[in-house]
Structures are given as C-alpha cells and as structure tokens.
Enzyme design. Structure first.
Site, PDB file in Angstrom:
ATOM      1  N   ASP A 178     -29.521  36.659  -0.616  1.00 18.56           N
ATOM      2  CA  ASP A 178     -29.072  35.277  -0.799  1.00 18.56           C
ATOM      3  C   ASP A 178     -28.991  35.000  -2.305  1.00 18.56           C
ATOM      4  OD1 ASP A 178     -31.773  35.267  -1.389  1.00 18.56           O
ATOM      5  OD2 ASP A 178     -32.148  33.321  -0.481  1.00 18.56           O
TER       6      ASP A 178
ATOM      7  N   ASP B 267     -30.862  33.618  -4.618  1.00 19.26           N
ATOM      8  CA  ASP B 267     -31.960  33.862  -5.563  1.00 19.26           C
ATOM      9  C   ASP B 267     -32.735  35.137  -5.275  1.00 19.26           C
ATOM     10  OD1 ASP B 267     -33.194  32.682  -3.256  1.00 19.26           O
ATOM     11  OD2 ASP B 267     -34.953  32.205  -4.465  1.00 19.26           O
TER      12      ASP B 267
ATOM     13  N   SER C 233     -31.850  28.336  -3.597  1.00 18.36           N
ATOM     14  CA  SER C 233     -31.835  29.411  -2.609  1.00 18.36           C
ATOM     15  C   SER C 233     -30.488  29.477  -1.889  1.00 18.36           C
ATOM     16  CB  SER C 233     -33.000  29.236  -1.631  1.00 18.36           C
ATOM     17  OG  SER C 233     -33.106  30.342  -0.769  1.00 18.36           O
TER      18      SER C 233
ATOM     19  N   ASP D  80     -34.422  36.400  -2.590  1.00 19.00           N
ATOM     20  CA  ASP D  80     -35.662  36.525  -1.821  1.00 19.00           C
ATOM     21  C   ASP D  80     -35.417  36.690  -0.325  1.00 19.00           C
ATOM     22  OD1 ASP D  80     -34.946  33.929  -1.124  1.00 19.00           O
ATOM     23  OD2 ASP D  80     -36.885  33.036  -1.608  1.00 19.00           O
TER      24      ASP D  80
END
Length: 465
Positions: free
Chosen positions: A236, A238, A97, A240
């Site tokens: 960000d 990834d 993340s 999400d």
C-alpha cells in the site's frame, strides 16, 4: 470529519493538519514519551501531495518542543519504525496509508514501539489544551534525509535471508505510488530475484490491499503471463500492507501470507484480529491463536501478554508484526512489532521455494477457508451506528437485508458485528476507524462462494447507504 485517532494513528482530511494541530499533537506525544534517547525524534512521510507540508510542520513542532528533529525522508512506515526503535527514539510517520489522497494522517511511535490505545486519550486531552493556547508553527523545509533509514531497511532483509534466498525467481514489482517502491525492488534483487518493475506513477494512488481494484489484478495477471513471472509484489502507500499475486494471477490474501510467514519463522503464538481466516486455527500449525479487535495497537497489546514464544501478529490486510528476534538462513531478523509488508511477501516466496511449490500450491496447503473484504465509501458514522445496531439486534432487519444472514448461530460485537452461521460461513460488518467507510468481511469454503456472497452483500450495502 476532523483529525482524530482512528484504527491506527491520527487521521483526517489533509486540510485539517494545520500548523496548530501538528504543534499540539506532536508536543503532547513527545511529552508522553518522556526523556527518550537523546531527545531526538525521527520523521518520515509517504508520497501524498500534502505530506511535505505536514512533515515540515511536525519537524518544526519537534524543534519548538526542545527536541532534535531528524528527517528520514520518504520511506516506508516499518522502515522508519525499525530505525527509530533500534535507537530507543520516538518516530512520527506522515501517512494516510491506504485511504484517499484527500486525507492524511500522523502515526506515532514511542521509543519502545507502537503508540497504543492507552496512549490516545492522554495525548488527545493534552493536545486539546495546547490547541486552546493557540500555539502555532511555520513549516520547516525537510530537505535531504539526515539518516540512512532506507539503506538500513534493505540490509535488514538481505542480511537475514541471504543473497540467494530468491535466486531463480522472476518477480514483478508494481511500483505505483508506494513510498517504498524502489526499496522493494532493491530488497528482492538483493535476495537474488530477477525483478520486472512496472507502473511507476507520479500522482498518489490509494491502494487498499483488502479491497483491490479489479484493474490492478487484471494488469498484474497480464504481466505475469507476458513476462513469465513467479509472482507480482507490491505494498500500500506507506509500505505496511503487502500485496502478493501468485503465478496464476490470483491475489494471496494478507492473512494467508501471515500464516505462511508464521510457519516459516517457527511462530508458537499467533495474534490476529477477528477478520482473519479461521484456517489459522484449522491448520494446527501453532500452539496458541489469540483473536483481537481490528487494528495493530490491539494486536501489539495482545502480543505483549503472550507466554509462548516466538510470538507474531498479523492482520487480514497482511501487515506482519514480529514480536521476537528470529534466526533465519543467514542471520537474525530482529523483532519489529509493527505492521510490515516486506517480511510476509519475502517469507511466503522463500517458503514456497523451500517446499518446491508454486505460491498457489503453497497457499493450497492451508485448510480451504477464503476470506475477502470490500467497502462502501462515504458512510457517515451516525448512519453506520444505526445499521450495525439493527443488524445485531433485529432478525427482521437481517432477513429484509438478506435472508442468508437472518439466523446466525453466533454474533460477536467485539469489533462491529460479526456473524457466524451453521454452514461455517462468517459475515462481518464494521465501520472503518480511519475513513468514513463501512467494511464487510466474508469467509466461506471456496473462492467462488466468497466472491459471490461478498459481491451481492456489497450491492445491498450500497443500496442501504
């Protein structure tokens, strides 16, 4: 710090995700899933240097467990989750993340949705037993994606909002190293916006939407001015957590995006952590607002117990969780009860266009409450526990730390230490569940007061650690 379950998923230094660790946790996870649809499991990954290796190890572990591994490619976490959930199949996302590149993680999705806190202990115990057996795997080369996860994700939004939803808007897309950067541009163009893409980089950048680098804001502000843009949008690493910067060059906080999105889709029950702005309750737009600890599994669990629908959840980082199918302008947007960056970015712009307002003016329709977060890195867990204990229990410690936090009228320890004060301000300290960081969340009645208080408290936190 070894690989361990954090706020959301398994996290740790990238070097800790060995073949043995991947074998143990993936096997334990699949056993937890039981006999899912076709015994097929999907795997996706972000763009970190370590992600291909870890992905290959997880694909091999799935195969060794007697399941069929399907490589989804480098796709956003919510895209992978939506595709797998629609097929009642489990999924595994390789991502750290927003945390530094030297770290990575494995995020698990059950066939029916997010991997919850109740799943962690059984999987951890089983994984430890498998580790003790010494099982190992050699990585499989992922190769070309075997499923159209990316295309399905683009169609999800274009089919629901329609090809003219953002017609006439000029949107900047900060590409950086976000795994869904090209999909983000494709979605906004598919909705009718004119896009100006910038800053594609080949090395991974850890973008934290709750603690944005000032250089990112300055860059976006200049591009907005030079290109006459209505907003800059990004995510960000990834995909999400959304990043939306309005036409004035100011970031719209994630929880504000969540409120606006919930309003557009007609949400009756909002579920959100303690770290989100109190403007949610003060707006009067929702019949029920439920507060949780920080982390999407807590939000998902609380959403499941809601009695008034539609229900939606979001976090201060902006990740939006859609609990029910909702009918939009051109079609139905199906439920996606996991953090998603695209829906809040799109919905806030659609609502602004519908109301005939700029993004900044739309955000200003909310009660004036301003939450902002920052962090101090490399804070050991034992030191963090001592600090949080003192800040909770000792008025003398609080006064010596900063006189403004000496006398709260309320202290909550649901997640870290959150203090509320007589003037309406809040200060919330908590140790990150994903990285060795101490986070602080500050809410006041103005942007300037929040920035000032947060900046001064961060300096004192840095001195304390």
């Amino acid at each position: 710090m070894a690989a361990a379950f954090g706020t959301s998923g398994l996290r740790g230094p990238a070097t800790d995700f060995t073949g043995r660790v991947c074998m143990a946790y993936v096997t334990a996870f699949l056993e937890r899933c039981g006999e899912a649809s076709g015994r097929t499991a999907y795997v996706g990954a972000d763009l970190r240097d370590s992600s291909p290796r870890i992905s290959g190890q997880c694909l091999a572990a799935i195969k060794a467990a007697g399941w069929t591994p399907v490589w989804a490619g480098n796709v956003p976490t919510p895209a992978l989750a939506a595709y797998a959930m629609a097929r009642s199949a489990p999924a595994i996302m390789i991502t750290g993340s927003h945390i530094p590149e030297t770290y990575n993680g494995i995020k698990f999705y059950r066939p029916d949705g997010e991997f919850l806190k109740d799943d962690e202990a059984p999987v951890r115990v089983r994984a430890e037993a498998i580790l003790a057996e010494g099982r190992d795997v050699a990585a499989i080369e992922p190769g070309a994606p075997l499923a159209d996860v990316a295309g399905s994700y683009v169609r999800r939004y274009v089919d629901a909002f329609g090809p003219d939803a953002l017609a006439g808007l000029r949107i900047g897309i900060d590409l950086h190293s976000a795994v869904g950067r090209d999909l983000t541009a494709g979605i906004f163009e598919g909705l009718g916006a004119s896009c100006h893409a910038f800053r594609r980089v080949e090395h991974f950048i850890a973008v934290d939407t709750e603690a944005l680098d000032p250089d990112d804001i300055a860059r976006a502000r200049k591009i907005i001015s030079d290109e006459k843009l209505d907003a800059v949008v990004s995510t960000d690493g990834d995909g999400d957590r959304p990043l939306v910067i309005d036409e004035t060059g100011r970031q719209i906080n994630g929880d504000v995006l969540g409120v606006l999105t919930s309003r557009l889709i007609g949400t009756k029950t909002v579920v959100t952590p303690l770290s989100s702005t109190s403007a949610i309750e003060q707006s009067g737009w929702f019949e029920t607002v439920a507060r949780t600890r920080i982390g999407s599994p807590y939000v998902v669990a609380a959403m499941a117990s809601a009695t008034l629908h539609p229900v939606a959840g979001f976090e201060a980082n902006g990740g939006f969780l859609l609990g029910d199918d909702v009918v939009l302008a051109k079609g139905t947007l199906t439920a996606l009860p996991t953090r998603d960056a695209i829906l809040p970015a799109v919905a806030s712009l659609v609502l602004a266009r519908k109301e005939g307002l700029t993004l900044s003016a739309l955000a200003a329709t909310l009660p004036p409450r301003f939450m902002k977060a920052d962090r101090v890195k490399d804070v050991a867990a034992d030191k963090a526990r001592i600090f949080l204990g003192e800040i909770e229990m000792s008025r003398t410690f609080r006064r010596n730390f900063d006189a403004r936090v000496a006398d709260p009228i309320e202290i909550s320890t649901l997640d870290g230490v959150r203090m509320a004060f007589a003037n309406g301000d809040t200060v919330h300290f908590r140790q990150s569940g994903n990285a060795p960081e101490m986070r602080i969340y500050v809410e006041t009645g103005s942007v300037e007061a929040t920035d000032t208080l947060l900046g001064e408290l961060i300096e004192k936190l840095q001195s304390a650690f």
